[in-house]
Design an enzyme around this catalytic site. Sequence first.
Site, PDB file in Angstrom:
ATOM      1  N   ALA A   1       0.908  -1.096   0.069  1.00  0.00           N
ATOM      2  CA  ALA A   1       0.021   0.087  -0.072  1.00  0.00           C
ATOM      3  C   ALA A   1       0.958   1.347  -0.117  1.00  0.00           C
ATOM      4  CB  ALA A   1      -0.952   0.044   1.256  1.00  0.00           C
TER       5      ALA A   1
ATOM      6  N   GLY B   1      -0.316  -4.983   0.665  1.00  0.00           N
ATOM      7  CA  GLY B   1      -1.407  -4.904   0.130  1.00  0.00           C
ATOM      8  C   GLY B   1      -1.240  -5.612  -1.349  1.00  0.00           C
TER       9      GLY B   1
ATOM     10  N   GLU C   1      -2.094  -9.216  -0.845  1.00  0.00           N
ATOM     11  CA  GLU C   1      -3.552  -9.330  -0.697  1.00  0.00           C
ATOM     12  C   GLU C   1      -4.206  -9.034  -1.809  1.00  0.00           C
ATOM     13  OE1 GLU C   1      -4.538  -7.304   3.705  1.00  0.00           O
ATOM     14  OE2 GLU C   1      -3.104  -5.870   2.544  1.00  0.00           O
TER      15      GLU C   1
ATOM     16  N   GLU D   1       3.166  -5.610   7.725  1.00  0.00           N
ATOM     17  CA  GLU D   1       2.239  -4.601   8.329  1.00  0.00           C
ATOM     18  C   GLU D   1       2.757  -4.164   9.940  1.00  0.00           C
ATOM     19  OE1 GLU D   1      -0.046  -5.398   4.589  1.00  0.00           O
ATOM     20  OE2 GLU D   1       1.052  -6.684   6.265  1.00  0.00           O
TER      21      GLU D   1
END
Length: 257
Positions: free
Chosen positions: A62, A108, A111, A131
């Site tokens: 992300a 991300g 993911e 994370e």
Amino acid sequence: MDFLKLSVEDGVGLITIQRPPANALSSALITALNSILDEIDHNPSIRVIVLHGDGRFFSAGADIKEFTEVSSGSEFSKLASLGQQVFERIESYDKPVIAAIHGAALGGGLELAMGCHIRYVAEDAKLGLPELSLGLIPGFGGTQRLPRYVGTAKAAEMLFTSEPISGLEAVEWGLANKAFPVEELLPKTLELAKKIALKSPIALQAAITMLQFSKSDAFHKGIKAEAESFGTVFESADAKEGIQAFIEKRQPTFTGK
């Protein structure tokens, strides 16, 4: 749409993430991905989708700098929900979606890849959810999908240590289907996609729908709880420290507050 490129050949829609240097997943990129799926909805010539990254990475995660612009936990939860909704759309999409992962699929990025139906990886790719090293938790479905692929114990190890695994380990652990030398990755992925594109679109859609029944009610409850927890953790002092340390390229000092 500047972040994404769509090309079509032999029934395969190739979506290329192109946001250098790391193909970080900003909210704008995730929204663009949703829009490109809308476009594919109306293109019957596309029967299979391949998703890969331009440059050195699939996606390194992300957009952490975007996190500094978020002012509240509830706003952070909405950001998580956006990613969850688009990645859930990919997993239930009525055309097969294959991820071709090279370089890194972190946070991300992993993911997003886990939302795809099939994952082919470069042997030396790095896959992980880092994370917790930022004082955060995964928020785009990672806490729920990862245990489905690798089991709870291995998922806990990946989450708690923040350490990535290689493409070869990802195959061994059940997170990826096959691994190839990086120069063979995209050709092998496109070869698979073109083979699948010869199947009946009606049968493929039915098969994807049936696969969705393998999800338990706990998965859908877990996704919602993850987004809420994502926002709660974001409001901690540790999260602020972790994000700032990442931007400043230093080791964070967590205090448990």
